[in-house]
Every structure is written in structure tokens, then in C-alpha cells.
Write a protein that holds these residues in place. Sequence first.
Motif, PDB file in Angstrom:
ATOM      1  N   GLU A   1       0.828  -1.202   0.000  1.00 32.48           N
ATOM      2  CA  GLU A   1       0.000   0.000   0.000  1.00 32.48           C
ATOM      3  C   GLU A   1       0.869   1.261   0.000  1.00 32.48           C
ATOM      4  O   GLU A   1       0.663   2.209   0.761  1.00 32.48           O
ATOM      5  CB  GLU A   1      -0.956   0.003   1.197  1.00 32.48           C
ATOM      6  N   ILE A   2       1.859   1.262  -0.882  1.00 31.17           N
ATOM      7  CA  ILE A   2       2.708   2.431  -1.092  1.00 31.17           C
ATOM      8  C   ILE A   2       2.768   2.704  -2.595  1.00 31.17           C
ATOM      9  O   ILE A   2       2.445   1.830  -3.411  1.00 31.17           O
ATOM     10  CB  ILE A   2       4.127   2.240  -0.519  1.00 31.17           C
ATOM     11  N   SER A   3       3.191   3.903  -2.965  1.00 32.80           N
ATOM     12  CA  SER A   3       3.233   4.240  -4.385  1.00 32.80           C
ATOM     13  C   SER A   3       4.315   3.427  -5.101  1.00 32.80           C
ATOM     14  O   SER A   3       5.332   3.045  -4.504  1.00 32.80           O
ATOM     15  CB  SER A   3       3.485   5.738  -4.574  1.00 32.80           C
ATOM     16  N   ILE A   4       4.096   3.208  -6.372  1.00 35.31           N
ATOM     17  CA  ILE A   4       4.993   2.334  -7.130  1.00 35.31           C
ATOM     18  C   ILE A   4       6.394   2.926  -7.262  1.00 35.31           C
ATOM     19  O   ILE A   4       7.378   2.178  -7.410  1.00 35.31           O
ATOM     20  CB  ILE A   4       4.380   2.036  -8.526  1.00 35.31           C
ATOM     21  N   ASP A   5       6.515   4.247  -7.176  1.00 29.55           N
ATOM     22  CA  ASP A   5       7.847   4.837  -7.265  1.00 29.55           C
ATOM     23  C   ASP A   5       8.700   4.528  -6.045  1.00 29.55           C
ATOM     24  O   ASP A   5       9.916   4.757  -6.043  1.00 29.55           O
ATOM     25  CB  ASP A   5       7.751   6.355  -7.456  1.00 29.55           C
ATOM     26  N   ARG A   6       8.092   3.966  -5.003  1.00 28.57           N
ATOM     27  CA  ARG A   6       8.821   3.547  -3.817  1.00 28.57           C
ATOM     28  C   ARG A   6       9.171   2.055  -3.845  1.00 28.57           C
ATOM     29  O   ARG A   6       9.660   1.518  -2.850  1.00 28.57           O
ATOM     30  CB  ARG A   6       8.009   3.864  -2.557  1.00 28.57           C
ATOM     31  N   CYS A   7       8.899   1.423  -4.963  1.00 28.39           N
ATOM     32  CA  CYS A   7       9.145  -0.011  -5.108  1.00 28.39           C
ATOM     33  C   CYS A   7      10.171  -0.246  -6.210  1.00 28.39           C
ATOM     34  O   CYS A   7       9.990   0.219  -7.341  1.00 28.39           O
ATOM     35  CB  CYS A   7       7.849  -0.753  -5.444  1.00 28.39           C
ATOM     36  N   SER A   8      11.211  -0.974  -5.886  1.00 29.61           N
ATOM     37  CA  SER A   8      12.296  -1.207  -6.842  1.00 29.61           C
ATOM     38  C   SER A   8      12.557  -2.702  -6.983  1.00 29.61           C
ATOM     39  O   SER A   8      12.621  -3.433  -5.992  1.00 29.61           O
ATOM     40  CB  SER A   8      13.562  -0.494  -6.364  1.00 29.61           C
ATOM     41  N   ILE A   9      12.702  -3.135  -8.220  1.00 29.65           N
ATOM     42  CA  ILE A   9      13.078  -4.523  -8.534  1.00 29.65           C
ATOM     43  C   ILE A   9      14.321  -4.486  -9.413  1.00 29.65           C
ATOM     44  O   ILE A   9      14.333  -3.800 -10.440  1.00 29.65           O
ATOM     45  CB  ILE A   9      11.960  -5.275  -9.284  1.00 29.65           C
ATOM     46  N   LYS A  10      15.333  -5.211  -9.014  1.00 31.29           N
ATOM     47  CA  LYS A  10      16.552  -5.318  -9.807  1.00 31.29           C
ATOM     48  C   LYS A  10      16.895  -6.793  -9.964  1.00 31.29           C
ATOM     49  O   LYS A  10      16.485  -7.627  -9.146  1.00 31.29           O
ATOM     50  CB  LYS A  10      17.719  -4.579  -9.129  1.00 31.29           C
ATOM     51  N   ALA A  11      17.639  -7.083 -10.986  1.00 33.63           N
ATOM     52  CA  ALA A  11      18.035  -8.482 -11.215  1.00 33.63           C
ATOM     53  C   ALA A  11      19.454  -8.531 -11.739  1.00 33.63           C
ATOM     54  O   ALA A  11      19.915  -7.625 -12.442  1.00 33.63           O
ATOM     55  CB  ALA A  11      17.087  -9.153 -12.210  1.00 33.63           C
ATOM     56  N   THR A  12      20.144  -9.589 -11.370  1.00 41.66           N
ATOM     57  CA  THR A  12      21.498  -9.808 -11.862  1.00 41.66           C
ATOM     58  C   THR A  12      21.768 -11.303 -11.923  1.00 41.66           C
ATOM     59  O   THR A  12      21.102 -12.098 -11.248  1.00 41.66           O
ATOM     60  CB  THR A  12      22.538  -9.120 -10.946  1.00 41.66           C
ATOM     61  N   THR A  13      22.721 -11.688 -12.728  1.00 43.01           N
ATOM     62  CA  THR A  13      23.146 -13.086 -12.760  1.00 43.01           C
ATOM     63  C   THR A  13      24.329 -13.261 -11.818  1.00 43.01           C
ATOM     64  O   THR A  13      24.846 -12.291 -11.245  1.00 43.01           O
ATOM     65  CB  THR A  13      23.576 -13.509 -14.172  1.00 43.01           C
ATOM     66  N   ASN A  14      24.763 -14.482 -11.636  1.00 46.14           N
ATOM     67  CA  ASN A  14      25.946 -14.758 -10.821  1.00 46.14           C
ATOM     68  C   ASN A  14      27.140 -15.132 -11.693  1.00 46.14           C
ATOM     69  O   ASN A  14      28.100 -15.739 -11.216  1.00 46.14           O
ATOM     70  CB  ASN A  14      25.658 -15.876  -9.812  1.00 46.14           C
ATOM     71  N   GLU A  15      27.042 -14.749 -12.992  1.00 47.89           N
ATOM     72  CA  GLU A  15      28.142 -14.957 -13.948  1.00 47.89           C
ATOM     73  C   GLU A  15      28.590 -16.421 -13.967  1.00 47.89           C
ATOM     74  O   GLU A  15      29.778 -16.716 -14.033  1.00 47.89           O
ATOM     75  CB  GLU A  15      29.316 -14.040 -13.598  1.00 47.89           C
ATOM     76  N   THR A  16      27.585 -17.336 -13.907  1.00 50.54           N
ATOM     77  CA  THR A  16      27.803 -18.796 -13.953  1.00 50.54           C
ATOM     78  C   THR A  16      28.647 -19.310 -12.795  1.00 50.54           C
ATOM     79  O   THR A  16      29.181 -20.429 -12.852  1.00 50.54           O
ATOM     80  CB  THR A  16      28.448 -19.226 -15.290  1.00 50.54           C
ATOM     81  N   ILE A  17      28.806 -18.514 -11.733  1.00 50.04           N
ATOM     82  CA  ILE A  17      29.599 -18.921 -10.576  1.00 50.04           C
ATOM     83  C   ILE A  17      28.673 -19.412  -9.465  1.00 50.04           C
ATOM     84  O   ILE A  17      27.620 -18.841  -9.220  1.00 50.04           O
ATOM     85  CB  ILE A  17      30.444 -17.741 -10.057  1.00 50.04           C
ATOM     86  N   GLY A  18      29.075 -20.468  -8.750  1.00 48.26           N
ATOM     87  CA  GLY A  18      28.342 -20.954  -7.595  1.00 48.26           C
ATOM     88  C   GLY A  18      27.033 -21.637  -7.939  1.00 48.26           C
ATOM     89  O   GLY A  18      26.730 -21.928  -9.102  1.00 48.26           O
ATOM     90  N   PHE A  19      26.230 -21.871  -6.885  1.00 45.43           N
ATOM     91  CA  PHE A  19      24.992 -22.620  -7.092  1.00 45.43           C
ATOM     92  C   PHE A  19      24.018 -21.865  -7.984  1.00 45.43           C
ATOM     93  O   PHE A  19      23.289 -22.468  -8.774  1.00 45.43           O
ATOM     94  CB  PHE A  19      24.345 -22.989  -5.743  1.00 45.43           C
ATOM     95  N   VAL A  20      24.008 -20.494  -7.871  1.00 42.15           N
ATOM     96  CA  VAL A  20      23.137 -19.724  -8.748  1.00 42.15           C
ATOM     97  C   VAL A  20      23.629 -19.839 -10.183  1.00 42.15           C
ATOM     98  O   VAL A  20      22.847 -20.025 -11.123  1.00 42.15           O
ATOM     99  CB  VAL A  20      23.082 -18.248  -8.301  1.00 42.15           C
ATOM    100  N   GLY A  21      24.937 -19.733 -10.352  1.00 44.07           N
ATOM    101  CA  GLY A  21      25.515 -19.835 -11.697  1.00 44.07           C
ATOM    102  C   GLY A  21      25.283 -21.190 -12.339  1.00 44.07           C
ATOM    103  O   GLY A  21      25.159 -21.286 -13.570  1.00 44.07           O
ATOM    104  N   ARG A  22      25.204 -22.228 -11.530  1.00 41.42           N
ATOM    105  CA  ARG A  22      24.946 -23.580 -12.051  1.00 41.42           C
ATOM    106  C   ARG A  22      23.453 -23.841 -12.185  1.00 41.42           C
ATOM    107  O   ARG A  22      23.036 -24.963 -12.474  1.00 41.42           O
ATOM    108  CB  ARG A  22      25.574 -24.621 -11.120  1.00 41.42           C
ATOM    109  N   ARG A  23      22.628 -22.838 -11.930  1.00 32.49           N
ATOM    110  CA  ARG A  23      21.166 -22.934 -12.017  1.00 32.49           C
ATOM    111  C   ARG A  23      20.608 -23.970 -11.048  1.00 32.49           C
ATOM    112  O   ARG A  23      19.650 -24.677 -11.344  1.00 32.49           O
ATOM    113  CB  ARG A  23      20.734 -23.251 -13.462  1.00 32.49           C
ATOM    114  N   GLU A  24      21.212 -23.985  -9.859  1.00 33.71           N
ATOM    115  CA  GLU A  24      20.716 -24.883  -8.818  1.00 33.71           C
ATOM    116  C   GLU A  24      19.752 -24.172  -7.870  1.00 33.71           C
ATOM    117  O   GLU A  24      19.085 -24.821  -7.061  1.00 33.71           O
ATOM    118  CB  GLU A  24      21.902 -25.422  -8.009  1.00 33.71           C
TER     119      GLU A  24
END
Length: 398
Positions: free
Chosen positions: A358-381
Motif C-alpha cells: 500500500e505504497i506508491s509504485i515509485d517507492r518499489c524497486s526490482i533489480k536483477a542480476t546473474t551470478n556470472e555462472t559462478i556458484g549454485f546460482v551460476g549452475r542454475r541450482e
Amino acid sequence: MIIGTVIVAAGRGERAGSPEEGPKQYRPIGGEPVIRRTLREVLNWPRRGPVVAVIHPDDESLFASACAGLSGASDLHITHGGSTRQQSVLSGLRRLRDSEATHVLIHDAARPFLDHALLDRVAGAWEAGLAAVIPALPVTDTLKRATPAAMIEDTVPRNGLWAAQTPQGFVLADILSAHEAAFRSGRSDFTDDASIAEWAGMPVHLVEGSADNVKLTLKRDIAMADEKLSRQPLIPDVRTGNGYDVHQLVPGDGVTLCGVFLAHDQALRGHSDADVALHALTDALLATCGAGDIGDHFPPSDPQWKGAPSRIFLAHAAKIVRQNGGIITNADVSIIAEAPKIGPHRQAMRQNLSDILEISIDRCSIKATTNETIGFVGRREGIAAIATATVVYGAITP
């Protein structure tokens, strides 16, 4: 240009209360004498030269006590004043005459709220070629001229009228000569140094004064200054909470992130819908009021939460924040994943946060990044999320 200063502090302050309370310049405001605050501002000014304090002969012990431990106090020159302000200023100017000062600021000790910006404006006028300068503010009140019987005779136009302040600045030799001439002529009715300069034929210019630079004249003025300085300041109680969560990826048909389903060849494993982003943000909000974490409120061992949409958890955390007096001002989520792509869905995710919190959308931020194929995120685990929430809980005293 070497700038000397004369601090006028020899008055008795008859209008400031009973004599038993002492001269007004030595009365405490904010836990210290008025004159100490005035002297500190002058002594700490980077451009100041010699400083002369003009005091009453009976006040030497009061003055020494007021200045005890004050940085720069050892540089002060002391002289005694006369029965009028005009005589006291002349005494200070004579004392300053033997110094290296070329210009002088004459300031009332009972104006303890001067600041360096005001001093700089006067000095800047000298540098612009002006010889006599005073700070002043335009008169804003309607002025009336009255008879001795307190009957209004007429209204005085306030256009062009200014209220003079100190410090008033002059070329030292000029204002000393004007004061000496006034002394020889027997004149003692001048209300400030600018009026003596005018009488001597010196052009006097105005610079912007300061509304804070008030003169403490009455007992009430001193009480109000003390209240102003003694009052504990309020600062906003802004709190920031952080949250982190990670869920394992398993074969499936899609993942839910920030309440948006994204088709994918994998799914997130979890007791609820495994929305890692909302889980992290839930923890961030709970952290701002010390309310534990998501597991304390929605334990994974409780079957009622199996497959539940995580917006329930986030809405609950927002409710707890508000019950504790908090106002959510910002929500920021960083999703760490190799796939699927977040960018095409970012706006929908932000809208979900806006609706749930219940706040304005300009106060909401979504960002995304990869883990450059490193670690469990990088291996898509798995997919991880880091969230930050900012909440204001009123104000606090430091």
C-alpha cells in the motif's frame, strides 16, 4: 584587511529582570552564559583578528568564569566600559587602535545567535569597496505613531524602513574618529554606531541581516532563548531492514517471483509458493521493528502454509510494521538468477509490491542480476534474493 572585533558587554540589562539575577550577558541559555556563545562564534570565525571585550569593572570574575576553557579566550583583550553603550564602544575602539586591525566589527554581547555567514556578508561588503556596513532586515510590521496618551496619530509607511542589527562594520580609523568627535561634542544620544557614522557624514550601506540574530533585551527573551537551546531536537526514526532468502531449483514449469509467475523449465522448491523475493522482503520489513523472521510467523512445519501465496506473508509483515507505528517508505529487491529473464516482468512485480504494501509504485524497486555462472546460482541450482526495506517510526530525541 585585518578585522578586529569589539564585543560590547558592559551594560547592566535593567529591563532583563531583577539585579539579583545578574547582568543579562552572563545569564545562562542552553546551559552556558549568553556572552560565551557570542564570543565562541566570533573567536571561531576564520577571518577574525584581535577581539576586544568591553566589560563592566564589577564583572571581571563573571567574565573570567564565562570564558573558562573557551577556545581562543587567551587572545581576548579586555577593557572597561562606561555608563552608556556609546562610551563603552569608544573604550573598545581605543583599545583596538593599538592593534594591527584595519577594520572593526562592533557587536552586542546580547546577540548570541550571530553566525559566520552574517560575518562573511559584512566582510564581503568591505571587499566590494564599501567602508561602513550594517546588517539589517526590512520592517514587516505595520508601524504606528502615537501621542503620549497612547492615541494613534498616524500610520508610518514601512517602505524603505529597516531594523538594524549588529555586528556593524567600519574602517577602524573612520569610526574611531567619528566616536571621538561625538564625545568631544557632548553627544551621547546615539542608539547605534551607524547613527554616529551618519552624523559624521559617512555613507552607511546595508547587507542582509539574520532573523535568528535577535537581541536579548527582556527577561522573557532570555527565557525563550534558553528554551530554544535546551529543547531536545527531534530526529526522524528511520530504520532500514535487510532480508536474504534462497530456494533450490528443481524440474518444473515455472517460478513465482514477486507474485508474478514466470514460465520456465524449472520450479522453486519450498513449503509455500517459494517466492524467494517476497520472502526476503518479508524478513526485511520484520527486521525494522525487531519482529523476528518469516519462519517465526509462518513456520514451514505448519501444513496450512503449504503452497500458500507469499503475498500473505508480506502483507502480514506490513501489518506488523504499521501496528508498531511504522510508515513504509521504500522497498528494494534484488533477484539473483541466471534464468528466467526478469526485465520483461519488472513493472508487474513493482505493481504487486505497491499493492501489497500500500505504497506508491515509485517507492518499489526490482533489480536483477546473474551470478556470472559462478556458484549454485551460476549452475542454475537455485535463485537468491536480497531485499532492503526503509520504514519511518515517527521521531526520537538523540
